[in-house]
Scaffold this motif. Sequence first.
Motif, mmCIF file in Angstrom:
data_model
loop_
_atom_site.group_PDB
_atom_site.id
_atom_site.type_symbol
_atom_site.label_atom_id
_atom_site.label_comp_id
_atom_site.label_asym_id
_atom_site.label_seq_id
_atom_site.Cartn_x
_atom_site.Cartn_y
_atom_site.Cartn_z
ATOM 1 N N TYR A 115 0.778 -1.058 0.057
ATOM 2 C CA TYR A 115 0.121 -0.156 0.036
ATOM 3 C C TYR A 115 0.900 1.419 -0.033
ATOM 4 N N GLU A 116 1.838 1.369 0.631
ATOM 5 C CA GLU A 116 2.809 2.508 0.874
ATOM 6 C C GLU A 116 3.498 2.570 -0.354
ATOM 7 N N GLU A 119 1.586 4.308 -3.161
ATOM 8 C CA GLU A 119 1.261 5.519 -3.011
ATOM 9 C C GLU A 119 2.596 6.387 -3.491
ATOM 10 N N HIS A 161 -5.073 0.924 5.013
ATOM 11 C CA HIS A 161 -4.905 2.405 5.337
ATOM 12 C C HIS A 161 -5.341 3.160 6.833
ATOM 13 N N LEU A 179 -9.929 -0.711 -1.891
ATOM 14 C CA LEU A 179 -9.503 0.637 -1.863
ATOM 15 C C LEU A 179 -9.271 1.032 -3.256
ATOM 16 N N VAL A 181 -6.860 3.777 -4.953
ATOM 17 C CA VAL A 181 -5.792 5.003 -4.529
ATOM 18 C C VAL A 181 -5.664 5.515 -5.813
ATOM 19 N N TYR A 182 -5.467 6.835 -5.683
ATOM 20 C CA TYR A 182 -5.211 7.755 -6.899
ATOM 21 C C TYR A 182 -4.550 8.940 -6.767
ATOM 22 N N ARG A 183 -4.170 9.324 -7.821
ATOM 23 C CA ARG A 183 -3.442 10.890 -7.886
ATOM 24 C C ARG A 183 -4.627 11.982 -8.552
ATOM 25 N N ILE A 189 -1.979 12.463 -3.593
ATOM 26 C CA ILE A 189 -2.251 11.155 -3.606
ATOM 27 C C ILE A 189 -3.323 11.016 -2.461
ATOM 28 N N GLN A 190 -4.429 10.248 -2.960
ATOM 29 C CA GLN A 190 -5.591 10.406 -1.990
ATOM 30 C C GLN A 190 -6.091 8.700 -2.111
ATOM 31 N N PHE A 191 -6.947 8.286 -1.292
ATOM 32 C CA PHE A 191 -7.883 7.102 -1.188
ATOM 33 C C PHE A 191 -9.168 6.952 -0.817
ATOM 34 N N GLU A 193 -12.257 4.477 0.181
ATOM 35 C CA GLU A 193 -12.630 3.045 0.699
ATOM 36 C C GLU A 193 -13.975 2.644 0.009
#
Length: 258
Positions: A115-116, A119, A161, A179, A181-183, A189-191, A193
């Motif tokens: 996950y990290e 990002e 998260h 999740l 996860v997007y730019r 960078i945001q996510f 759920e």
Amino acid sequence: MVEQPEFISRQLAFAAHLRDPSRVPGPDDVEDRRTAIYRDLVFRNVSSLLAGSFPVLHRTLPEEHWNDLVRDFFVRHRAKTPLFLELAQEFLDFLQTARADDPRDPPFLLELAHYEWVELALQISDEAPDPARIDPEGDLTAGRPVISPLAWHLTYRFPVHRLGPDLQPATPPPEPTQLLVYRGWDDRIQFLEINAVTQRLLILLEEDPPRSGRQVLLRIAAELGHPEPDQVVTFGSELMEGLRAKGILLGTERGSTI
């Protein structure tokens, strides 16, 4: 066979010692006090780079555990790139393929690291679709929606998260964590759920042959056995507009209205 130059042999031997000093002796003709400077410098630099790429994982593991993990990375993994920005990918590859069994490792270690890494990967990605083929104002229901290449939908066993020093579950919850996860348009960078229906929407929008938003939503309604498919279309159209506002959907393919 051509004999290897001595200076290269010495460099390789020294590098082997820096990677695994407890099992590979240092050079005989160099005072250990001096060698220790290099051992410490190399290890701290790589540890610092990894801590910056995996800050939550770094904070979550006790210091001794983190140091042992980084040392295991040194010993077992052979990086395929010298680029610092790709070190996080190398570390993730190591966790997936070569990490030695350690009972101290939390069961979520690999998922949290992934996950990290996501990002970071999205932050530095230079992927961009051809703007000439996208109508940013296109009708998402009648046309074929285009998903941003900087929006990844992911499924984890653990709520990655929310993990950290204060939340370290020993077992995964009954339901997986889904999740997105997007730019976004602002490059942050945001996510989100998301639920299974939203994830199914994104999966179908990526499939070939391409379908219009309405076709995808009607298929979802059929899969759900919904008695009023038009309600699913209405709800799904609003959902897609929300995704466009966040930069997850970029618009529609030009000339794709069906």
